[in-house]
Design a protein around this motif. Structure first.
Motif, PDB file in Angstrom:
ATOM      1  N   VAL A   1       0.855  -1.184   0.000  1.00 32.33           N
ATOM      2  CA  VAL A   1       0.000   0.000   0.000  1.00 32.33           C
ATOM      3  C   VAL A   1       0.889   1.231   0.000  1.00 32.33           C
ATOM      4  CG1 VAL A   1      -1.733   1.311   1.298  1.00 32.33           C
ATOM      5  CG2 VAL A   1      -1.878  -1.185   1.180  1.00 32.33           C
ATOM      6  N   ARG A   2       0.504   2.218  -0.777  1.00 37.50           N
ATOM      7  CA  ARG A   2       1.294   3.445  -0.885  1.00 37.50           C
ATOM      8  C   ARG A   2       0.363   4.640  -0.718  1.00 37.50           C
ATOM      9  NH1 ARG A   2       5.788   4.235  -5.388  1.00 37.50           N
ATOM     10  NH2 ARG A   2       7.211   3.931  -3.664  1.00 37.50           N
ATOM     11  N   SER A   3       0.718   5.513   0.195  1.00 37.32           N
ATOM     12  CA  SER A   3      -0.105   6.703   0.418  1.00 37.32           C
ATOM     13  C   SER A   3       0.273   7.840  -0.529  1.00 37.32           C
ATOM     14  CB  SER A   3       0.017   7.171   1.868  1.00 37.32           C
ATOM     15  OG  SER A   3       1.358   7.494   2.159  1.00 37.32           O
ATOM     16  N   ASN A   4       1.444   7.752  -1.133  1.00 37.47           N
ATOM     17  CA  ASN A   4       1.905   8.803  -2.054  1.00 37.47           C
ATOM     18  C   ASN A   4       2.245   8.198  -3.412  1.00 37.47           C
ATOM     19  OD1 ASN A   4       4.057   7.375  -1.068  1.00 37.47           O
ATOM     20  ND2 ASN A   4       5.457   9.117  -1.055  1.00 37.47           N
TER      21      ASN A   4
ATOM     22  N   VAL B   1      -7.101  14.519  -2.420  1.00 39.49           N
ATOM     23  CA  VAL B   1      -7.610  13.392  -1.640  1.00 39.49           C
ATOM     24  C   VAL B   1      -8.598  12.632  -2.522  1.00 39.49           C
ATOM     25  CG1 VAL B   1      -8.925  12.716   0.386  1.00 39.49           C
ATOM     26  CG2 VAL B   1      -7.322  14.628   0.525  1.00 39.49           C
TER      27      VAL B   1
ATOM     28  N   THR C   1      -7.516   2.982  -3.028  1.00 35.18           N
ATOM     29  CA  THR C   1      -6.329   2.455  -2.365  1.00 35.18           C
ATOM     30  C   THR C   1      -5.251   2.350  -3.438  1.00 35.18           C
ATOM     31  OG1 THR C   1      -7.691   1.147  -0.853  1.00 35.18           O
ATOM     32  CG2 THR C   1      -5.360   0.581  -0.979  1.00 35.18           C
TER      33      THR C   1
ATOM     34  N   TYR D   1      -1.319   1.133  -4.660  1.00 33.56           N
ATOM     35  CA  TYR D   1      -0.311   0.100  -4.426  1.00 33.56           C
ATOM     36  C   TYR D   1       0.895   0.338  -5.321  1.00 33.56           C
ATOM     37  CZ  TYR D   1      -4.014  -2.567  -2.156  1.00 33.56           C
ATOM     38  OH  TYR D   1      -5.028  -2.976  -1.322  1.00 33.56           O
TER      39      TYR D   1
END
Length: 160
Positions: free
Chosen positions: A90-93, A121, A126, A128
């Motif tokens: 998982v990658r938030s950026n 936002v 999600t 990846y």
């Protein structure tokens, strides 16, 4: 008469340029479902990842043969999703694809998933990072955005 001669020379020049520089190096295809994509050789050619779930449908892909960039979109059902993102984190950026090249090569790709939109936002998504997705016999790093409410996967490979 002079205008006609100039017009013919311009047309011939454009034709010569298109022959010299070759055809458009971007190919786009659509497949109704995984089975059709498989029969058409999309997995064997490497333009779709081998991990794509069997439940994938409404598949659209564009790829640039010179840059090896790929953009893939498909709808999904829950079956096979865990296998698709196994080995991904998982990658938030996320690193979105280049906006200019994406608009040119995959005009159906949403603006919200292009460079310059990283700080927006995106509710319901999600992201990846997948260090090794198999394309034909080659492992390539890829990124995935899962739109959970829309049940759509956005998948891209290539330069950022």
């Amino acid at each position: 008469m002079r205008f006609f001669s100039v017009a013919v020379l311009v047309m011939l020049s454009l034709l010569a340029c298109s022959e010299v520089f070759g055809p458009n190096e971007t190919v786009s295809r659509a497949y109704g479902d995984y089975i059709y994509a498989s029969k058409e050789g999309a997995l064997e050619s490497g333009w779709l990842p081998r991990e794509i779930p069997v439940s994938a449908h409404e598949i659209v892909e564009s790829h640039n043969v010179d840059s090896n960039e790929m953009w893939v979109r498909f709808n999904y059902e829950n079956e096979g999703m865990s296998g698709f993102i196994d080995g991904c984190e998982v990658r938030s950026n996320p690193l979105f694809p280049n906006a200019r090249r994406t608009r040119r090569n995959a005009p159906w790709w949403p603006e919200r998933l292009m460079q310059g939109k990283e700080n927006e936002v995106l509710v319901g998504y999600t992201f990846y990072w997948c260090p090794r997705m198999i394309h034909a016999s080659t492992e390539l790093p890829a990124q995935v955005a899962i739109d959970h409410p829309g049940r759509v996967i956005w998948y891209w490979v290539g330069r950022q």
